[in-house]
Scaffold this active site. Structure first.
Site, PDB file in Angstrom:
ATOM      1  CE  LYS A 112      -4.190  -1.618   0.249  1.00  0.00           C
ATOM      2  NZ  LYS A 112      -4.718  -2.176   1.495  1.00  0.00           N
ATOM      3  CG  HIS A 115      -2.084   7.117   2.209  1.00  0.00           C
ATOM      4  ND1 HIS A 115      -2.832   7.711   3.197  1.00  0.00           N
ATOM      5  CD2 HIS A 115      -2.287   5.783   2.314  1.00  0.00           C
ATOM      6  CE1 HIS A 115      -3.473   6.768   3.867  1.00  0.00           C
ATOM      7  NE2 HIS A 115      -3.156   5.585   3.351  1.00  0.00           N
ATOM      8  CG  HIS A 118       0.643   5.932   6.429  1.00  0.00           C
ATOM      9  ND1 HIS A 118       0.442   5.689   5.090  1.00  0.00           N
ATOM     10  CD2 HIS A 118       0.156   4.861   7.083  1.00  0.00           C
ATOM     11  CE1 HIS A 118      -0.132   4.512   4.948  1.00  0.00           C
ATOM     12  NE2 HIS A 118      -0.324   3.994   6.137  1.00  0.00           N
TER      13      HIS A 118
END
Ligand code: ARG
Length: 548
Positions: A112, A115, A118
């Site tokens: 993942k 982005h 976070h």
């Protein structure tokens, strides 16, 4: 650091028998500390104003002026005493010495993107690691990787069907994301794909070397991207043990829970009933798969066994509040005395303003792209302000990244944020660049003076503008302690801004290079300011460039 609250409490409690230490409060209006006397009126059977004025006559404290005003007992510390305190010998402030704190933060998911979502967990957790370490604790920073789940079987299937090694090498995580999107789309049409994926995820779990090998490759690609960002943010971890590490430890947890008769079966699933306040914790599904909370239980036991922590923090968004409430409750029901040492450090949502859609990939905004934009903008501003600055590239990186981090850590963590690059990079606002710039200004004053002395005559720094700076520096350690106890790095960022505002007022009001002892004293205050700003910035993950 003198503990004035304690000192005042000790002196005042004979005059005010009902006094608690927490009744002594810091104040910056009329005095340094005060005791509101209203709550004593009932038992002392006198008006608060009278209680305060009688106490003012009875209480004596060296170097502290005591006055009664409108029902308050006000304490003003003699200015020169506090100046001496700032420049006197100070003992180390390590209230967490001997304690161990585990901090679970950032905790990215494999395959993942890293982005903008976070940002908060990474910077709050990173700052708390620094704060606890500075206060003497042994800190274990843990990145609890999301590296377990059936989706990874899907990813292997997709990679084998449509993937290509060279493309993966070149595109890294972008390739994995595309493969995953394609997998999901094809899955709807092709029932066989899902069962193939299940088989692969079983193979990963069983340790099949081929499956594990590909998965490790995906893991490495994800971590490589995350670590690039961690480096820019000045964040480090002591452990990257992720969920997959705990899968085979869940049965040990089940044993503990069943020994305490906490496990029951409901619709084939294994659960722990948590009473009426919350839904039961689902430990194992009816098909035998362990669940997120089961792996978190195993991780909690593992951390207690391995590190014997005094506190275990989880810096995770507020939408997982129920999960952590359940997790802690299960441990409490299991009779673990350390269940109360577990804390969910929750935070609000972040949205971003002023980033063009072209930098979004799909629907997500990569944190690295946000940092790049901030650095570009910082470089533009620095070029305008100081075109001849050496190290422009490194300074722009420190200022741009610092602006984003400081902004994330400026409001209380529970508040939702709308991030704006423009606002975060305003050199005159309550921002990282403002603090960094003020630090650099202090350093440049110091660089011009050939020397300053620590042998300060305290009475020379008691004028209003100098003393305001003194007051904000002298109890800085208490702010750091507050940040640790409330899990609020914002206490530090806010104090740094206040110090800068006070220093800039002092800088404009009092000429520093005025010669003689007064100049030495003012330079010494400038040095203390610079050192405190640099220290505070480092706690909240920012660099402090010498020149800007
Ligand atoms: N990887 C999870 C997520 O992105 C966060 C994990 C938080 N830590 C934990 N021990 N549950 O939602």
């Amino acid at each position: 650091m003198t503990d004035y609250k304690k000192k005042i409490y000790e002196a005042a409690k004979s005059a005010l028998p009902e006094l608690n230490e927490s009744d002594v409060v810091a104040s910056d209006a009329f005095c340094d500390f005060c005791i509101p006397c209203f709550k004593f009126a009932k038992t002392m059977r006198r008006a608060p104003a009278l209680i305060a004025s009688e106490a003012a006559g009875a209480v004596k404290l060296d170097g502290i002026k005591i006055e009664a005003l409108n029902g308050y007992l006000n304490f003003t510390v003699e200015r020169s005493a506090r100046v001496s305190e700032l420049f006197g010998a100070r003992s180390e402030f390590k209230p967490f010495a001997g304690k161990t704190v585990c901090i679970d933060f950032s905790s990215v998911n494999i395959a993942k993107p890293f982005h903008i979502g976070h940002l908060m967990t990474t910077v709050i957790g990173g700052a708390l690691c620094n704060v606890y370490r500075a206060l003497g604790a042994r800190v274990v920073g843990i990145n609890h990787l999301g590296d377990f789940g059936t989706q990874f079987g899907g990813l292997i299937s997709a990679y084998r069907r449509w993937g290509d090694e060279a493309r993966l090498e070149r595109r890294g995580l972008d390739e994995l994301l595309d493969l995953y999107v394609k997998y999901n789309a094809e899955c709807e049409k092709d029932a066989e794909l899902a069962s193939e994926a299940r088989a692969w995820s079983k193979k990963i779990e069983d340790g099949d070397p081929y499956a594990v090998g590909i998965f490790d490759r995906f893991k490495a690609i994800t971590l490589e991207q995350a670590k690039r960002v961690y480096k820019r943010l000045n964040v480090e971890f002591d452990s990257y043990l992720g969920e997959s590490f705990y899968v085979d430890k869940v049965s040990g947890v089940e044993k503990k829970l069943s020994d305490k008769s906490l496990l029951s079966i409901s619709d084939g699933a294994e659960i722990v009933d948590l009473g009426d306040d919350m839904p039961p914790a689902l430990v194992r599904r009816s098909d035998g798969a362990s669940l997120y909370i089961a792996r978190d239980l195993a991780a909690a036991y593992y951390r207690k066994d391995t590190y014997d922590f005094d506190k275990c923090l989880y810096v995770v968004a507020s939408h997982q509040a129920l999960h952590f409430k359940q997790l802690f409750k299960v441990l409490e029901l299991a009779g673990e005395p350390w269940a109360s040492d577990m804390v969910h450090v929750s935070y609000g949502m972040v949205s971003v303003e002023g980033m063009s859609l072209s930098t979004r990939r799909g629907n997500v905004l990569y944190l690295n792209d946000v940092l790049d934009s901030a650095v570009d903008k910082a470089a533009e501003i620095i070029n305008e302000r100081n075109a001849t600055l050496e190290n422009k590239k490194a300074v722009s990186e420190s200022v741009g990244v610092g602006a984003v981090v400081f902004d994330a850590l400026y409001d209380g963590r529970l508040k939702d944020k709308n991030f704006s690059l423009e606002a975060a990079l305003n050199f005159d606002g309550e921002t990282g660049p403002y603090v960094q710039y003020t630090h650099a200004r202090c350093r440049s004053v110091l660089a011009k003076a050939d020397r300053d002395s620590e042998d300060v005559k305290p009475e020379l720094l008691t004028d209003d503008s100098a003393y305001e700076v003194v007051k904000l520096l002298v109890d800085f350690d208490e702010v750091v302690l507050f940040a640790a106890e409330k899990y609020e790095p914002s206490a530090i960022s806010r104090r740094l801004v206040k110090i800068c505002q006070a220093f800039n007022r002092f800088y404009n009001a009092d000429r520093i290079m005025c010669g003689g002892d007064l100049q030495s004293a003012r330079l010494a205050l400038t040095r203390k300011t610079a050192d405190t700003l640099e220290y505070g910035l480092s706690l909240i993950l920012l660099d402090a460039p010498e020149k800007m």
